[in-house]
Design an enzyme around this catalytic site. Structure first.
Site, PDB file in Angstrom:
ATOM      1  N   HIS A 148      -0.291  -0.408   2.509  1.00 60.65           N
ATOM      2  CA  HIS A 148      -1.432  -0.126   3.382  1.00 60.65           C
ATOM      3  C   HIS A 148      -2.767  -0.124   2.629  1.00 60.65           C
ATOM      4  O   HIS A 148      -3.822  -0.209   3.251  1.00 60.65           O
ATOM      5  CB  HIS A 148      -1.231   1.186   4.160  1.00 60.65           C
ATOM      6  CG  HIS A 148      -1.380   2.433   3.364  1.00 60.65           C
ATOM      7  ND1 HIS A 148      -0.302   3.140   2.865  1.00 60.65           N
ATOM      8  CD2 HIS A 148      -2.477   3.126   2.973  1.00 60.65           C
ATOM      9  CE1 HIS A 148      -0.733   4.211   2.235  1.00 60.65           C
ATOM     10  NE2 HIS A 148      -2.055   4.227   2.276  1.00 60.65           N
ATOM     11  N   ASP A 181       6.284   0.212   2.608  1.00 62.09           N
ATOM     12  CA  ASP A 181       4.894   0.507   2.251  1.00 62.09           C
ATOM     13  C   ASP A 181       4.643   0.310   0.756  1.00 62.09           C
ATOM     14  O   ASP A 181       4.027   1.152   0.092  1.00 62.09           O
ATOM     15  CB  ASP A 181       4.509   1.927   2.657  1.00 62.09           C
ATOM     16  CG  ASP A 181       2.988   2.138   2.622  1.00 62.09           C
ATOM     17  OD1 ASP A 181       2.257   1.123   2.674  1.00 62.09           O
ATOM     18  OD2 ASP A 181       2.545   3.292   2.523  1.00 62.09           O
ATOM     19  N   SER A 259      -3.304   7.039  -2.456  1.00 68.15           N
ATOM     20  CA  SER A 259      -2.278   6.070  -2.069  1.00 68.15           C
ATOM     21  C   SER A 259      -1.997   5.078  -3.185  1.00 68.15           C
ATOM     22  O   SER A 259      -2.909   4.439  -3.708  1.00 68.15           O
ATOM     23  CB  SER A 259      -2.716   5.294  -0.835  1.00 68.15           C
ATOM     24  OG  SER A 259      -2.602   6.059   0.324  1.00 68.15           O
TER      25      SER A 259
END
Length: 413
Positions: A148, A181, A259
Site C-alpha cells: 500500500h 500487502d 508502513s
C-alpha cells in the site's frame, strides 16, 4: 476492531513571522514623547534605524553605565563582612559519570545497527504524495516495503528512496502483492547493508521489540515495546484489495509513515514488517498510535519477497470455497449457492475433492477454532501452497474431519 494501513501525514512548519516572535517591522514601535525645555511634549518621531556612529555611541554609553553600576554595586557589597556575590559555579559530574554503558543487545546498540538499513520512501502520483518506510533486503539494491506504500508505482508514479545518510535514489517496482500487502522495489546501487529476516515462528508473547521507520515523515525514528499477541487475524485495506495477515501484535508506537518498516528483536533480526494499526469503531483512517500495531511475520515476508524478486508476482494458498458473510452461527459457513457466477465450491478443487459441500460449516482448521470468515482466510494464508490442513466440518448436524491439500493461486487471479 477496525484496522487500517498506515498512511502518511506531512508535518508543516509555520510561515515566517508566525512564531510569536515579532519581526523587525513589528518591533518598530513609535517613540515615547520627548519633553522640551519648557515642559511641553515634543511631537512623536517615527523610530528609524540607528546609524553606525549612533549605535556605537549607545553601545559605549551602555558599557560605561554598566561598568559604573557594577562598581557601585560592588562598593555596596563590600560594605559588610559577608556581603559577597553568590558563587554561580554549578556542580560538575564526577569523573567518568557521563559515560553510559550501551552493551550489545541494548536498545541503543540495536538501533545503531538497524538504522543504516532502514529507508524512507516517497511515491509521487497525480493524486498526491504517499510516504512510508522500507528495509534493505539485499546488498544489490532490493528493498522490502508494504504494497500500500508503493501501490501507485504500478500506474507509473515516481518512487524515491532516502537512505539513512541522506542521499536519495529513484527506485523501480520489482513486484507487489495486495494479498499479503508486500512489495519489493530496487535502486541502482550496490554494497548496501541488508537487515536479516529472522524466524518469526520463534517469537513469543512478551519479547522485546523495536519498530523502526519514518512515522509522520520523521525519518530514522525508533520506538520500543513488546510482542503483545501472536496470530491476530488482521484484514487491512479496501475490500477489493484487502490483505489478510496472520499478524504479530505489538504495543511499540507505530504511526502513519511506519508502513513497511521493520519490527526488530533484541538480536537485531527482523521478525515482522509493520503494516497496520487498530482504530476505534467507525474510524476508517489511521489517526495515530493507540498501542495496537500489527506486523506481517518475517517468515511470510521472506517467502513472498523471494517470489517477487524471482517472478514479479506472488502466490497464496486456497481451499476452493466461497464463504457466506451473512452467517452468524458457530464456525464459518460455505456459501449455499453460486455468487456472481462463481460456484460455492470450486469443481475439482481441494475442498471438492475432500467432500466439502455448499452449506457445510467449517468449525476449525488444524484444531484451531474459527468463528468468522477472516479467521479462516488468515489461517489458510499463513500456510504455503501444497501444505495439508485438517478441517472440522459439520454437514446436516454430523461432524467429521477432512484433510485438504492447499492449492496455489497467483495474485490478481
Amino acid at each position: 476492531m477496525t484496522t487500517v494501513p498506515l498512511t502518511t501525514v506531512h508535518l508543516t512548519t509555520p510561515p515566517a513571522g508566525a512564531s510569536g516572535t515579532p519581526s523587525d517591522d513589528a518591533a518598530a514601535d513609535p517613540q515615547q514623547p520627548e519633553r522640551t525645555p519648557s515642559g511641553q511634549s515634543a511631537p512623536r518621531a517615527r523610530r528609524g534605524r540607528l546609524g553606525a556612529r549612533s549605535a556605537v555611541a549607545v553601545l559605549l554609553l551602555g558599557l560605561v553605565a554598566g561598568a559604573g553600576g557594577g562598581a557601585g554595586t560592588y562598593a555596596l557589597l563590600d560594605g559588610g563582612p559577608t556581603a559577597r556575590p553568590a558563587d554561580a559555579a554549578l556542580p560538575e559530574p564526577a569523573a567518568g559519570a557521563t559515560h553510559v554503558d550501551r552493551p550489545e543487545g541494548s536498545v541503543a546498540a540495536i538501533a545503531a545497527a538497524a538504522l543504516p538499513s532502514v529507508v524512507s520512501i516517497e511515491v509521487r502520483a497525480d493524486q498526491g504524495v504517499a510516504t512510508g518506510s522500507g528495509m534493505i533486503l539485499k546488498a544489490e539494491g532490493y528493498i522490502l516495503t508494504n504494497n500500500h506504500v508503493v501501490a501507485e508505482a504500478a500506474n507509473g508514479a515516481d518512487v524515491t528512496v532516502t537512505f539513512a545518510d541522506g542521499h536519495e535514489q529513484p527506485a523501480e517496482l520489482v513486484g507487489a502483492t495486495p494479498d499479503y500487502d508486500l512489495a519489493v522495489i530496487r535502486v541502482d546501487e550496490t554494497g548496501l547493508e541488508p537487515l536479516v529476516l529472522g524466524d518469526s515462528d520463534d517469537v513469543v508473547v512478551g519479547d522485546s521489540v523495536l519498530a523502526v521507520g519514518s512515522p509522520l515523515g520523521l525519518e530514522a525514528t525508533v520506538t520500543t515495546g513488546i510482542v503483545s499477541a501472536l496470530h491476530r487475524p488482521v484484514k487491512a485495506g479496501e475490500a477489493a484489495a484487502a490483505a489478510f495477515i496472520d499478524a504479530i501484535q505489538t504495543d511499540a508506537a507505530i504511526n502513519p509513515g511506519n508502513s513497511g518498516g521493520p519490527l526488530v528483536n533484541t538480536a537485531g533480526e527482523v521478525i515482522g514488517i509493520n503494516s497496520a494499526i487498530a482504530q476505534g469503531p467507525g474510524t476508517t483512517t489511521a489517526t495515530g498510535n493507540i498501542g495496537l500495531g500489527f506486523a506481517i511475520p518475517s517468515n511470510q515476508a521472506r517467502h513472498t519477497a523471494e517470489q517477487l524478486i524471482e517472478t514479479g508476482t506472488a502466490t497464496f494458498p486456497v481451499i476452493g470455497v466461497l464463504l457466506d458473510p451473512t452467517y452468524q452461527g458457530e464456525g464459518v459457513r460455505v456459501a449455499e449457492g453460486p455468487q456472481q457466477g462463481t460456484p460455492a465450491v470450486t469443481p475439482g478443487g481441494p475442498a471438492d475433492q475432500a467432500g466439502v459441500r455448499p452449506g457445510d460449516v467449517i468449525l476449525s482448521i488444524d484444531g484451531r477454532p474459527v468463528s468468522v470468515a477472516d479467521e479462516l482466510i488468515v489461517a489458510i494464508r499463513a500456510k504455503a501452497p501444497g501444505d495439508p490442513v485438517t478441517l472440522q466440518v459439520r454437514s446436516d448436524g454430523d461432524e467429521r474431519e477432512v484433510r485438504i491439500v492447499l492449492e496455489e493461486r497467483s495474485s490478481g487471479q
